[in-house]
Design a protein around this motif. Structure first.
Motif, PDB file in Angstrom:
ATOM      1  N   ALA A  85       0.833  -1.209   0.000  1.00  0.00           N
ATOM      2  CA  ALA A  85       0.000   0.000   0.000  1.00  0.00           C
ATOM      3  C   ALA A  85       0.864   1.254   0.000  1.00  0.00           C
ATOM      4  O   ALA A  85       0.583   2.230  -0.719  1.00  0.00           O
ATOM      5  N   LEU A  86       1.920   1.248   0.789  1.00  0.00           N
ATOM      6  CA  LEU A  86       2.801   2.409   0.889  1.00  0.00           C
ATOM      7  C   LEU A  86       3.575   2.641  -0.405  1.00  0.00           C
ATOM      8  O   LEU A  86       3.835   3.791  -0.778  1.00  0.00           O
ATOM      9  N   VAL A  87       3.919   1.569  -1.097  1.00  0.00           N
ATOM     10  CA  VAL A  87       4.613   1.709  -2.379  1.00  0.00           C
ATOM     11  C   VAL A  87       3.737   2.477  -3.366  1.00  0.00           C
ATOM     12  O   VAL A  87       4.189   3.417  -4.043  1.00  0.00           O
ATOM     13  N   GLY A  88       2.467   2.080  -3.464  1.00  0.00           N
ATOM     14  CA  GLY A  88       1.552   2.786  -4.359  1.00  0.00           C
ATOM     15  C   GLY A  88       1.393   4.246  -3.994  1.00  0.00           C
ATOM     16  O   GLY A  88       1.388   5.127  -4.863  1.00  0.00           O
ATOM     17  N   GLY A 111      -6.044   4.793  -1.239  1.00  0.00           N
ATOM     18  CA  GLY A 111      -6.107   3.968  -2.438  1.00  0.00           C
ATOM     19  C   GLY A 111      -5.135   2.808  -2.382  1.00  0.00           C
ATOM     20  O   GLY A 111      -5.466   1.674  -2.743  1.00  0.00           O
ATOM     21  N   GLY A 112      -3.901   3.105  -1.922  1.00  0.00           N
ATOM     22  CA  GLY A 112      -2.912   2.034  -1.804  1.00  0.00           C
ATOM     23  C   GLY A 112      -3.354   0.956  -0.841  1.00  0.00           C
ATOM     24  O   GLY A 112      -3.229  -0.242  -1.124  1.00  0.00           O
ATOM     25  N   LEU A 312      -7.972  10.489 -10.309  1.00  0.00           N
ATOM     26  CA  LEU A 312      -7.100   9.344 -10.598  1.00  0.00           C
ATOM     27  C   LEU A 312      -6.365   8.828  -9.369  1.00  0.00           C
ATOM     28  O   LEU A 312      -5.870   7.693  -9.387  1.00  0.00           O
ATOM     29  N   THR A 313      -6.282   9.624  -8.322  1.00  0.00           N
ATOM     30  CA  THR A 313      -5.426   9.284  -7.188  1.00  0.00           C
ATOM     31  C   THR A 313      -5.783   7.938  -6.559  1.00  0.00           C
ATOM     32  O   THR A 313      -4.921   7.056  -6.429  1.00  0.00           O
ATOM     33  N   ALA A 317      -3.229   4.723  -7.276  1.00  0.00           N
ATOM     34  CA  ALA A 317      -2.467   4.192  -6.144  1.00  0.00           C
ATOM     35  C   ALA A 317      -2.917   2.769  -5.816  1.00  0.00           C
ATOM     36  O   ALA A 317      -2.096   1.910  -5.463  1.00  0.00           O
ATOM     37  N   ALA A 318      -4.230   2.506  -5.946  1.00  0.00           N
ATOM     38  CA  ALA A 318      -4.747   1.165  -5.663  1.00  0.00           C
ATOM     39  C   ALA A 318      -4.182   0.145  -6.646  1.00  0.00           C
ATOM     40  O   ALA A 318      -3.822  -0.979  -6.259  1.00  0.00           O
ATOM     41  N   LEU A 319      -4.096   0.523  -7.915  1.00  0.00           N
ATOM     42  CA  LEU A 319      -3.585  -0.403  -8.932  1.00  0.00           C
ATOM     43  C   LEU A 319      -2.117  -0.734  -8.700  1.00  0.00           C
ATOM     44  O   LEU A 319      -1.711  -1.908  -8.738  1.00  0.00           O
TER      45      LEU A 319
END
Length: 413
Positions: A85-88, A111-112, A312-313, A317-319
């Motif tokens: 999650a943090l990477v996204g 989102g992440g 888009l955020t 980030a989720a993707l």
């Protein structure tokens, strides 16, 4: 903390790295209008904001509890999910910072977390009611409420001060801006620093280091506050330029109204545990203040790009987080690969950003440094120049304006 494993340590460090990016990404929220109107010098402004962000981190834990206890099922995920999650969130923060867009660090984190959790445990592990009531509804309501409040406050301010001495009034409002900017910084600490506290607390619970439903430990509150304060002090100059000069031209009266309105919305939301975006709130108030002054305008081309970034955020980030979670599911080598990818990508973004440096010395420049006034064409064709040109529109009357300061413009490139 006998169960504090290596992966948990990696997650905590990565969370603090996100908090750091959150700090410099969101410095504009508190200080863009103060800097653009000349109420404070840029370096002094970010130093004050950093200190107050740290103080604000200690004022409440309601938002942290929303993240750690409410958004996802903490019993169904592992620390690797938090890492993904943090990477996204970090990559989205850095990309939007690169092009100077004031997107939401909060929504990048949300989102992440949602994307990584769905990839790991399925959609059922996300608490939809909390997502709607404490994330999505505030995301829509905050900029509208702040914008309307700032517009009305601006009109009232000009009406009450119409007979005041011009220069004396401006000096007074600049002083008021300093106070209101401090209030926004304090509010930012109470809301955004808590999100990192919440994500670290969630990681500690999933890793078995603390009991479920625990509040953030004191060391988590302190480290999150310090990380966001350090990031704030370094200053997100690209986004400060967009917020201070790219959306509208603000007078001290407007800056004071915008900051006071935004701070009120953020503090109220923090008290209620709403994980709103401080970026959305401040951007809305800046636009409202721009519309509140007679003859004031909002540069809707910049605002439209900003709205697109907002939309888009969460999914972007989720993707990225979902893909990162898929790779980390392969074990230690997968986690190591994602970590290396994050470091390499962050370094590449930093290198690209050095092609055109924006800092405290040129943050208030209103001329587009990538446009040559003599022929009205772009003077630099590299990727960074194109990105900056896309989000920093030329000032009104740009084509007709004589080229009186070529040395200043070229010096900032």
């Amino acid at each position: 903390m006998e169960n504090f494993s290596l992966i948990l340590a990696i997650v905590v460090v990565t969370a603090l790295a996100f908090d750091f990016t959150n700090g410099f990404h969101d410095t504009a929220n508190a200080m863009a209008t103060t800097i653009s109107t000349g109420a404070m010098k840029p370096k002094a402004a970010v130093a004050m904001s950093a200190v107050l962000n740290l103080v604000g981190a200690f004022l409440s834990i309601e938002v942290a509890n929303t993240i750690s206890k409410g958004l996802v099922d903490e019993t169904g995920i592992q620390p690797e999910v938090i890492f993904a999650a943090l990477v996204g969130a970090i990559l989205w923060n850095l990309l939007t910072w690169l092009v100077g867009l004031p997107s939401s660090s909060s929504h990048a984190l949300m989102g992440g977390l949602i994307g990584a959790t769905i990839a790991s445990a399925g959609a059922g592990a996300v608490h939809g009611d909390v997502l709607v009531t404490k994330v999505l509804i505030p995301a829509i309501a905050a900029p509208l409420v702040a914008g309307l409040a700032a517009m009305l406050a601006t009109r009232l301010t000009y009406r009450l001060g119409r007979n005041a001495n011009g220069e004396a009034a401006k000096k007074g409002y600049r002083t008021g801006q300093i106070a209101s900017a401090g209030l926004v910084s304090l509010a930012h600490g109470t809301n955004d620093a808590q999100k990192t506290m919440g994500i670290i607390t969630l990681a500690l619970v999933t890793g078995g280091a603390i009991a479920p439903d625990s509040d953030p430990p004191v060391w988590v509150i302190l480290s999150a506050g310090l990380a966001i304060a350090l990031g704030t002090y370094l200053g997100g100059w690209r986004i400060i330029r967009t917020m201070g000069k790219g959306l509208t031209d603000l007078q001290p009266q407007q800056g004071f109204a915008a900051q006071t309105s935004a701070a009120t919305v953020i503090l109220a939301s923090s008290h209620l545990g709403f994980s709103l975006s401080t970026t959305h709130s401040v951007s809305g108030s800046v636009m409202g203040a721009g519309l509140g002054r007679k003859g004031g305008v909002v540069r809707w081309s910049t605002a439209t790009r900003m709205f697109v970034a907002w939309g888009l955020t969460l999914p972007a980030a989720a993707l990225v987080a979902a893909l990162a979670e898929y790779v980390t599911s392969f074990g230690t080598w997968g986690t190591a690969f994602v970590a290396v990818f994050l470091i390499a990508s962050s370094a590449a973004i930093w290198v690209v950003s050095r092609r055109e440096v924006i800092d405290h010395t040129n943050v208030n420049d209103t001329d587009d440094p990538n446009v040559d006034d003599t022929n009205d064409t772009e003077g630099t064709a590299d990727v960074m120049s194109t990105a900056i040109a896309a989000v920093t529109p030329p000032p009104p009357g740009h084509v007709e304006e004589p080229d009186t300061e070529p040395a200043t413009r070229t010096a900032t490139v």
